[in-house]
Design an enzyme around this catalytic site. Sequence first.
Site, short mmCIF file in Angstrom:
data_model
loop_
_atom_site.label_atom_id
_atom_site.label_comp_id
_atom_site.label_asym_id
_atom_site.label_seq_id
_atom_site.Cartn_x
_atom_site.Cartn_y
_atom_site.Cartn_z
N GLU A 26 0.87 -1.18 0.00
CA GLU A 26 0.00 0.00 0.00
C GLU A 26 0.90 1.23 0.00
O GLU A 26 1.79 1.35 0.84
CB GLU A 26 -0.90 -0.02 1.23
CG GLU A 26 -1.86 1.13 1.33
CD GLU A 26 -2.67 1.08 2.62
OE1 GLU A 26 -3.49 2.00 2.83
OE2 GLU A 26 -2.46 0.14 3.44
N ASP A 37 -4.84 9.10 9.97
CA ASP A 37 -3.48 8.68 10.29
C ASP A 37 -3.01 9.20 11.65
O ASP A 37 -3.27 10.35 12.02
CB ASP A 37 -2.52 9.17 9.21
CG ASP A 37 -2.78 8.49 7.88
OD1 ASP A 37 -3.11 7.28 7.91
OD2 ASP A 37 -2.68 9.14 6.83
N TYR A 143 -11.56 -3.76 3.71
CA TYR A 143 -10.57 -3.34 4.70
C TYR A 143 -11.29 -3.11 6.03
O TYR A 143 -12.10 -2.21 6.15
CB TYR A 143 -9.91 -2.06 4.21
CG TYR A 143 -8.66 -1.62 4.95
CD1 TYR A 143 -8.58 -1.61 6.33
CD2 TYR A 143 -7.55 -1.17 4.23
CE1 TYR A 143 -7.44 -1.20 6.99
CE2 TYR A 143 -6.39 -0.74 4.88
CZ TYR A 143 -6.36 -0.75 6.26
OH TYR A 143 -5.22 -0.33 6.91
#
Length: 229
Positions: A26, A37, A143
Amino acid sequence: MIYLMAGRGTPELARAAVDGGADVVELGFPFSDPLADGPVIRRAAERALAEGMRTRACLECLARTRALVGDTPLIPMTYASLLEAYGWARFADDAHDAGATSLIVADLPAGDRPELRRIQLVAPTSTSERLRLAAEQTDGWLYLVTVAGTTGARRDFSPALAGLVERARRVGNGVPLYAGFGISTPEHASAAAALTDGVVVGSRAVEAAEEGVDALREYVASLRRALDE
């Protein structure tokens, strides 16, 4: 799957990750406000932006990575604002031409821009209806975000994953499930793999990459050994 931030040295790091046993890479495209993040990947994004890694440079990095990793699937991970600025269809075409296998847009919910084929993300807070929609629209696999929070290495394995897997299996019509966020050790990887079809390691892989290709290769190899046992 191993996550790396796009940068000048990323193609060689990706090659090391594959040599260590990564099945998928990725490739993060740095963004100034990466809401999903944690601090490790945020700092990596700041460094990448400081060295000039804008969208076009990231696509060039993707192409150079493709040249080094052969047929290994490569998945750019980005944010909707970057695609809005670059052009949605243009980005999809250019990423494909550069060697992308699929795409992750972290902040683009399932149901938005259904014409953009991409891997969908779901979380422990996702409703069954959202899980079903994401599974129907995802590109290849789903995911699973194991925690309600941002990326980052954690000491303990997420207790929410088992329930999320059970619900996703129930409505997902056989779509493969990959687990990510908070997975950092071989023990975490093994525990996640016992429940899912694959694992995603990001922050700890970025930290290993900061130590160089040899450190990253060995770290990925430790995960590979745990998964193969």
